[in-house]
Design a protein around this motif. Structure first.
Motif, short mmCIF file in Angstrom:
data_model
loop_
_atom_site.label_atom_id
_atom_site.label_comp_id
_atom_site.label_asym_id
_atom_site.label_seq_id
_atom_site.Cartn_x
_atom_site.Cartn_y
_atom_site.Cartn_z
N PRO A 68 0.81 -1.23 0.00
CA PRO A 68 0.00 0.00 0.00
C PRO A 68 0.84 1.28 0.00
O PRO A 68 0.48 2.25 -0.67
CB PRO A 68 -0.83 -0.12 1.28
N LEU A 69 1.96 1.28 0.74
CA LEU A 69 2.83 2.46 0.74
C LEU A 69 3.45 2.68 -0.64
O LEU A 69 3.57 3.82 -1.09
CB LEU A 69 3.93 2.33 1.79
N ILE A 70 3.81 1.62 -1.32
CA ILE A 70 4.37 1.75 -2.67
C ILE A 70 3.32 2.36 -3.60
O ILE A 70 3.61 3.28 -4.38
CB ILE A 70 4.87 0.38 -3.18
N CYS A 71 2.08 1.88 -3.52
CA CYS A 71 1.00 2.44 -4.35
C CYS A 71 0.75 3.91 -4.01
O CYS A 71 0.61 4.74 -4.90
CB CYS A 71 -0.29 1.64 -4.15
N MET A 76 1.32 9.63 -5.29
CA MET A 76 1.78 10.97 -4.92
C MET A 76 2.72 11.53 -5.98
O MET A 76 2.63 12.71 -6.35
CB MET A 76 2.48 10.93 -3.57
N LEU A 77 3.59 10.71 -6.48
CA LEU A 77 4.52 11.14 -7.53
C LEU A 77 3.77 11.55 -8.79
O LEU A 77 4.05 12.59 -9.39
CB LEU A 77 5.51 10.01 -7.85
N SER A 121 -6.22 7.46 -7.96
CA SER A 121 -6.65 6.07 -7.80
C SER A 121 -5.59 5.25 -7.08
O SER A 121 -5.91 4.42 -6.23
CB SER A 121 -6.95 5.44 -9.16
N LEU A 122 -4.33 5.48 -7.42
CA LEU A 122 -3.24 4.80 -6.70
C LEU A 122 -3.21 5.22 -5.23
O LEU A 122 -2.99 4.38 -4.35
CB LEU A 122 -1.90 5.09 -7.36
N LEU A 123 -3.43 6.50 -4.97
CA LEU A 123 -3.49 6.96 -3.58
C LEU A 123 -4.63 6.29 -2.82
O LEU A 123 -4.44 5.79 -1.70
CB LEU A 123 -3.67 8.48 -3.53
#
Length: 184
Positions: A68-71, A76-77, A121-123
């Motif tokens: 989840p942190l990677i996503c 964020m990037l 969506s990734l966040l």
């Protein structure tokens, strides 16, 4: 010694160092965003260190907890790579026409909006993933604290990264007091 000098002790007065209101707000937002990101990141690092050193149970922070942190970090990037002007301008002038997706100005705006949507969506996936890891790995197996705290740290981490992203994007897109928006 010149008697017409100002009464300041230092060469530069603090009034010269004052930033315009929008610049101060932008700087505060960027620093606050960095603080939120670091709180989130270090909460998961703390849980991982606790998991490997102090934790007496057989439950540990694994790669599943980091997904989840990677996503969230990728989201964020992506979100903070998009300029606000690219989302609203319909008269993009790129100079040369290379063809492809960005050939038409409308396509350019829609491409920026789609990329922004994918970033958010990734966040959201990162935050939802941290809740799912918490529920499936910690709550369903009825672990108590402090083992349950590792799952809570994962949720705190991803929520802080999401808030950090939102604060940073808003801070970067604050318009200066002296710039004028021509959009009606």
């Amino acid at each position: 010694m010149d008697h017409h000098q100002s009464s300041n002790l230092f060469r530069f007065s603090l009034s010269q160092l004052r930033l315009p209101k929008s610049a101060r707000l932008r700087a505060f937002g960027i620093y606050f965003s960095g603080a939120l990101f670091s709180i989130g990141f270090w909460s998961l690092i703390d849980a991982a260190i606790f998991s490997k050193t102090v934790n007496a149970s057989n439950v540990h922070v694994t790669f599943i907890d980091w997904i989840p942190l990677i996503c969230s970090s990728l989201g964020m990037l992506i979100v903070n790579s998009i300029e606000k002007n690219n989302l609203m301008n319909t008269d993009q002038q790129g100079g040369t026409n290379a063809g492809g997706l960005f050939d038409d100005s409308g396509n350019y705006v829609w491409a920026a909006r789609i990329i922004l949507f994918l970033g958010f969506s990734l966040l959201a996936g990162g935050v939802a993933g941290s809740f799912m890891v918490f529920i499936l790995k910690y709550l369903m197996k009825h672990y108590g604290f402090p083992t349950l705290g590792m799952g809570v740290a994962n949720i705190v981490c991803n929520c802080c990264v999401m808030l950090s992203c939102i604060v940073l994007w808003l801070s970067q897109n604050i318009e200066d007091e002296y710039s004028y928006s021509l959009a009606l």
